[in-house]
Design an enzyme around this catalytic site. Structure first.
Site, short mmCIF file in Angstrom:
data_model
loop_
_atom_site.label_atom_id
_atom_site.label_comp_id
_atom_site.label_asym_id
_atom_site.label_seq_id
_atom_site.Cartn_x
_atom_site.Cartn_y
_atom_site.Cartn_z
N ASP A 293 0.88 -1.15 0.00
CA ASP A 293 0.00 0.00 0.00
C ASP A 293 0.93 1.22 0.00
OD1 ASP A 293 -2.30 1.70 0.50
OD2 ASP A 293 -1.59 1.81 2.57
N ASP B 215 0.03 5.02 0.93
CA ASP B 215 -0.14 6.02 1.99
C ASP B 215 -0.03 5.40 3.38
OD1 ASP B 215 -1.86 8.70 0.60
OD2 ASP B 215 -1.35 6.91 -0.54
#
Length: 302
Positions: free
Chosen positions: A95, A97
């Site tokens: 991922d 962020d």
């Protein structure tokens, strides 16, 4: 009996008191400690405990108790079968962020646009799984209408990767791993980090532009929890590998399906809900901790 390995990683050194407490706990579960291996050439920052468990032991219950021990001593632990599946990994998916990087980019964009507090509140609720991800994304993007393209360049220059990320990616590339970003964030930033870090794939949401300002709309299919998991399947097929050969790292509720589908799914400095549901947790150390979990020894930067 069934053989497992418990990898314990500290940012300093795992002292004998801590190790004895872990061993005592394992023996209380009828485990047999077969050996201790220092993965860091005598610094004792990362240690493998090789364990035999009874065939009927409850993995999840033991992992829950180990999580409490890990929190007490501020160390990261991963309990894994002691077989080739630990080292036979081919792809790591991140991922973006608050995982690959230290920021929630949409919050940074909102700050520049003068609506930081309003958007940040929506982001926090979405990452905790309290809001529908698609609707929360659309709402926040609509609030960014009018943000100038030049602001994106400025934001990108100020974004920092999470501690240990460059070292981890460099190390796994030498081992032949492929790396990817699958993000519910935005393509502009994901593509930039893909290039900056020398990664192989990047998937993220695309924003619509009205000349040189944001229109306030997302273009194409939204990359939500289900789409992240689907993209994991797509990458496995493309790379001709099994899902068991994939490592997935994330921090938010929308990462859970992806973490659950991957052979090794790990919640990175995640919210409590995500840490509880993920197969593994990494709550204290930098991203290089993952190298030890994957059975790659050495004096990695911790």
């Amino acid at each position: 009996m069934s053989e497992f390995v418990l990898c314990c990683v500290s940012q300093t050194s795992i002292d004998s008191t801590c190790l004895e407490e872990i061993k005592t706990f394992l023996q209380s579960k009828n485990a047999v400690i077969k050996g201790t291996i220092d993965l860091t050439n005598s610094s004792n920052k990362a240690v493998d405990l090789v364990i035999d468990f009874p065939l009927n032991f409850e993995t999840q219950k033991i992992k829950s108790d180990l999580t409490q021990l890990a929190a007490k001593h501020k160390i990261d632990m991963a309990l894994m079968a002691n077989d080739t599946s630990r080292t036979d990994k081919k792809l790591i998916v991140f991922d973006m962020d608050s995982t690959l990087i230290q920021h929630e980019v949409i919050d940074e964009m909102a700050m520049v646009h003068g609506i930081g507090d309003k958007v940040k509140l929506i982001t926090e609720r979405a990452m905790n799984g309290e809001l529908n991800f698609d609707e929360a994304l659309k709402e926040r993007v609509s609030l960014l209408k009018g943000l100038k393209r030049e602001s994106m360049d400025s934001i990108m220059r100020n974004l920092k990767v999470s501690p240990g990320v460059p070292e981890l990616i460099s190390a796994v590339k030498k081992q032949g791993y492929k790396t990817a970003i699958i993000s519910g964030g935005f393509k502009y930033f994901a593509e930039n980090f893909k290039t900056k870090l020398g990664m192989d794939y990047a998937f993220a949401n695309d924003l619509e532009w009205d000349q040189n300002v944001l229109s306030g709309r997302v273009v194409g299919k939204i990359i939500n929890a289900q789409e992240k998991a689907r993209l994991l399947d797509e990458l496995a097929q493309k790379e001709k590998i099994s899902l068991q050969q994939i490592v997935a790292v994330g921090d938010g509720a929308n990462d859970l399906p992806m973490l659950g589908k991957a052979g090794f799914g790990i919640a990175y400095h995640a919210k409590e809900k995500v840490s509880k549901e993920a197969k593994h947790q990494m709550s204290f150390g930098p991203m290089t901790t993952l190298l030890y979990f994957l059975g790659i020894p050495g004096n990695h930067d911790l």
